[in-house]
Every structure is written in C-alpha cells, then in structure tokens.
Design a protein around this motif. Structure first.
Motif: not given
Length: 127
Positions: A42-44, A48-49, A54
């Motif tokens: 996972h991104s924050t 940005q998957n 995300h």
C-alpha cells in the motif's frame, strides 16, 4: 590507566540499572510500522496503487471503491465504510472480517494496530 579504571568502575552501576517499563517499551511509531508492515502493498500517496489500494484518505471511504485498484470480489461486496473501528477489526484479522479477501497480513498487536490507524488518520486527505 588508573583514571580509566576509576571511570569504568564509577559508571558501571548506571548501566546495570533497569530502565522503567515505559522506556523499555516505547510507544510504537505508526509511520515506521506502516513502512515495515504495510508499504510493500500500500502507498499513502493518492492515486499510487500497488498490490493494494492507496490509503490516503482511507477513513470515511467505502471498501473496494478506488478506481484502478485491485480488490477481491469479497472486499468489493463487503458493506464496509472504513473508520477506526472497522479498520481495527479488519487489520486484526482480514480474512476473518472479510472471508475471501486477498489481504493476508494481520496486525495482531493492539498497540501496533492503533499506531498504524492513527498514522493513517493523520495523513492528508486524498484529492
């Protein structure tokens, strides 16, 4: 040489005194935990998957609702709006909370889960 021995003898008792329990177990750092336990999938950053969606602005969002993210059919069909309580139960046991989900990582430690949720709560909202 004698001065060195005196210094060592004088300071040694300070190293043998145990730290208070609070100092031994510092509060978990949510960002650090996120980076080590969650960031591989996972991104924050909004949009940005990765393997998972995300997580920017995750609180208040319907589960399975990010365009372009890969979700299991089970999560898409789950009637979940992410808040601190639903995230807590999901992160504790993803497959128990949503049978058929593809998320396999669980955060079993209550304080670690709370730290990660607090970190996600304090992220800037997705635009």
């Amino acid at each position: 040489m004698i001065a060195r021995r005196i210094a060592i003898a004088t300071l040694t008792p300070f190293f043998l005194v145990p730290l208070p329990a609070a100092a031994q177990q510092a509060a978990p750092d949510g960002e650090r935990l996120f980076r080590t336990r969650c960031a591989s999938c996972h991104s924050t950053d909004p949009g940005q998957n990765r393997i998972g969606p995300h997580l920017a602005g995750v609180l208040g969002r319907d589960a399975g609702s990010i365009d372009g993210a890969r979700y299991s059919q089970a999560l898409k069909a789950a009637d979940i709006v992410w808040d601190e309580a639903t995230l807590d139960s999901y992160l504790a046991d993803p497959r128990g909370r949503v049978p058929g989900t593809t998320m396999t990582v669980a955060l079993r430690n209550d304080s670690e889960r709370a730290a990660v949720i607090a970190y996600l709560r304090d992220l800037p909202a997705a635009k």
